[in-house]
Design an enzyme around this catalytic site. Structure first.
Site, PDB file in Angstrom:
ATOM      1  N   ASP A 134       0.845  -1.193   0.000  1.00 26.00           N
ATOM      2  CA  ASP A 134       0.000   0.000   0.000  1.00 26.00           C
ATOM      3  C   ASP A 134       0.883   1.247   0.000  1.00 26.00           C
ATOM      4  O   ASP A 134       1.946   1.249  -0.623  1.00 26.00           O
ATOM      5  CB  ASP A 134      -0.938  -0.032   1.222  1.00 26.00           C
ATOM      6  N   HIS A 167      -3.975   6.351   3.484  1.00 24.90           N
ATOM      7  CA  HIS A 167      -4.612   5.099   3.071  1.00 24.90           C
ATOM      8  C   HIS A 167      -3.968   3.871   3.704  1.00 24.90           C
ATOM      9  O   HIS A 167      -4.644   3.022   4.311  1.00 24.90           O
ATOM     10  CB  HIS A 167      -4.575   4.995   1.542  1.00 24.90           C
ATOM     11  N   SER A 458     -11.397  -1.002  -0.464  1.00 21.34           N
ATOM     12  CA  SER A 458     -10.077  -0.917   0.172  1.00 21.34           C
ATOM     13  C   SER A 458     -10.168  -1.103   1.680  1.00 21.34           C
ATOM     14  O   SER A 458      -9.186  -1.487   2.316  1.00 21.34           O
ATOM     15  CB  SER A 458      -9.439   0.449  -0.104  1.00 21.34           C
TER      16      SER A 458
END
EC number: 3.4.21.-
Length: 609
Positions: A134, A167, A458
């Site tokens: 990620d 994120h 996600s």
């Protein structure tokens, strides 16, 4: 949403005794003609009532310590039509986050409860490791067991423990945030993690980056690869890397995509990778969750054949709508609200700060109101903009604003690009309106936080990755594929009966999967096959300007059958063995036949026009 726990008890004094009801919060509704309401209100106040609501044809009031019979006796007046209990109404969400401030206490995200992860203990000695590919995990957030976390630096993306945006930190928290009395708790609290940072400063990477990362995950001894990422087009090098990881006994999990269409995203679309979709806290599919077909077509013309492969479409779903997790320190904005000393759910709208004071109801706040001076304004949604409502509150001397939604759920919003207000303003749920209007005091806080909300497949993907680690830690004799199969075999069937393109096998349930492996072993024992006893054949043709499909089946045991087309119920018809479906559309269509209301179904058959 207020967290309330209460019990109801009934005391029977004798067989002939009258039942005496004590209303929740001692509140009662008094029905009265509007022309006589003033007389009744005066009488109620004289008898000690605390008026709460002045409605059309009724008032609501609290009579401290009085039951229904007492209140009826006190209000023996010809103008009163009826007195009844003012019943509590609670939010109908199936699952909710804990209410509170994650900076000072530990909160449990709704997906943990929804997935039963709170019912399974993580075995930290099992040696499970999740490799997260990620945007990095920022070391500034201390809600992790940092001694259990490693990573690989990359010259193109920088240090793995410095964020490339929130994120990756959010994803990691969902998987493994520590159980430490602060922040949030992950699906597998404190699990070992290895971080691969693949996104560059522009926020994207390449298939080659993922193939290289898969090798790094293997070298780090990871059992699970979690990827909350994707894009269009397959790549053989990338596919082979994940196929090798799976063949070696690992599990690869990836996001289905967030475009709300049937496009197949990769790497989730590879057979060796478990594709995850997103659901919300009410067990509904997220409107953004992608739903590619499970059908594979080969050949051309009359030699064209179509088969079903449930490893190239959504296999399971998990909570992925408004999920609470970790952020790099100070990068999230959070709001907290209490009224009359009780915590309520809230959303941050604008203006950091604190407000403590009495409340004042401003209606829809379409104009200034001197009654708001020095108070926290309680405002209904509607008529004018959020900004103008808050501005009218502030111009009236208000010190804070609570804006209540006018439909079920939380009010999310901002005060616009030209915000000229300075007082803290928060959104609130419609379900909490009555309690907020009844409150006399409130406390609002808006500030930066290490914890915030995100939505997407996600967010569902790390939930499944964390659950897989949780379950696997208690059954570490199994392979990744066997864990994958157990998750699917025990998922809660949702959407269309049986496997469907939106939910796959259903919503993941960790406790059910762990119990399944305990009872049946890694091989699954008595796992029911995906198809039932029904066999289905189809014949296609064209007549009177329409395409048609003749369905012929055998083996159904119910008096009626459900016929599904593309995962949706087409019709329920008599179990006579045949049905013709006709239409003018062209394309690819998938059918199955099930006993009515049952998961005893045929295999799916796809036809093309």
């Amino acid at each position: 949403m207020k967290i309330s726990k209460f019990t109801t008890s009934v005391l029977t004094l004798a067989v002939t005794a009258a039942f005496s009801a004590q209303a929740a919060d001692d509140r009662y509704i008094i029905k009265v003609d509007n022309s006589k309401k003033g007389v009744v209100k005066a009488l109620a106040k004289k008898l000690g009532a605390d008026l709460k609501v002045d409605g059309n044809g009724f008032i609501a009031a609290a009579f401290s310590g009085k039951n229904l019979a007492d209140v009826k006796g006190l209000l023996n007046n010809p103008h009163i039509q009826m007195v009844e209990e003012d019943q509590r109404r609670m939010p109908l969400s199936l699952y909710s986050d804990d209410v509170g401030n994650a900076m000072t206490e530990q909160l449990t995200p709704y997906a943990v409860v929804q997935s039963q992860a709170d019912q399974v203990a993580f075995n930290a000695s099992a040696g499970m490791k999740v490799c997260i590919i990620d945007s990095g995990l920022d070391r500034s957030n201390q809600d992790f067991e940092w001694n259990n976390i490693t990573g690989d630096n990359d010259s193109g993306t920088g240090n793995w423990d410095e964020n490339g945006g929130p994120h990756g930190t959010h994803v990691a928290g969902t998987i493994g945030a520590a159980d430490n009395n602060v922040g949030v708790v992950g699906m597998a609290p404190g699990v070992d993690m290895h971080i691969i940072k693949v996104f560059n400063t522009d926020g994207w990477g390449y298939s080659s980056d993922l193939a290289y990362a898969a090798d790094k995950c293997s070298a780090a001894g990871a059992n699970i690869i979690s990827m909350s990422l994707g894009g269009g087009g397959a790549n053989s090098t990338e596919e082979n890397a994940f196929k090798a990881f799976t063949a070696a006994g690992g599990l690869v999990v990836a996001a289905a995509g967030n475009d709300g269409n049937d496009v197949r995203s990769f790497p989730a679309g590879y057979s060796s990778v478990m594709m995850v979709g997103a659901n919300d806290n009410n067990n509904n599919i997220a409107d953004f969750s992608q739903y590619p077909s499970c059908s594979v077509t080969s050949g051309k013309g009359k030699r064209q054949t179509t088969t079903t492969d449930e490893t190239i479409c959504v296999e399971v779903t998990a909570g992925g709508v408004d999920t609470l997790s970790t952020y790099p320190a100070g990068m999230a904005t959070s709001a907290s609200m209490s009224a009359n000393g009780v915590d309520f759910a809230s959303s941050s709208m604008e203006n950091p700060g604190n407000a403590i004071g009495n409340t004042y109801y401003m209606g829809t706040a379409e104009a200034t109101d001197s009654g708001a001076n020095g108070n926290i304004c309680v405002i209904d949604r509607g008529v004018i903009s959020f900004h103008d409502k808050v501005e009218n509150c502030e111009n009236s001397g208000g010190i804070g604003a609570i804006l209540i939604n006018n439909e079920a759920g939380m009010l999310y919003g901002t005060l616009g690009d030209t915000n000229a207000t300075t007082i803290p303003a928060v959104g609130a749920t419609f379900e909490d309106r009555a309690d907020l209007l009844a409150a006399t005091t409130a406390i609002l806080t808006i500030g930066t936080s290490d914890y915030g909300f995100m939505s997407g497949t996600s967010m569902a993907t790390p939930a499944v990755s964390g659950m897989a680690a949780l379950i696997w830690s208690n059954h570490n004799e199994c392979t990744g594929t066997e864990i994958r199969d157990a998750l699917k075999a025990t998922a809660q069937d949702s959407g269309a009966i049986g496997h469907d393109v939106n939910f796959g096998s259903g919503i993941v349930k960790a406790k059910a999967a762990s119990d399944y492996l305990t009872a049946n072993g890694c091989g699954g024992g008595v796992t029911p096959p995906p198809a039932g006893d029904i066999t289905l054949d189809t014949t296609t043709g064209r007549a009177k300007g329409k395409n048609y499909v003749d369905l012929n089946w055998s083996g159904a045991s119910a008096s009626s059958v459900d016929i599904y087309r593309d995962g949706s119920l087409r019709t329920t018809t008599a179990n006579d063995g045949s049905f013709r479906d006709s239409f003018r559309a062209s394309g690819s269509f998938t059918y199955k036949v099930c006993d009515q209301g049952s998961d005893n179904c045929s295999s799916e058959v796809t036809v093309n026009f």
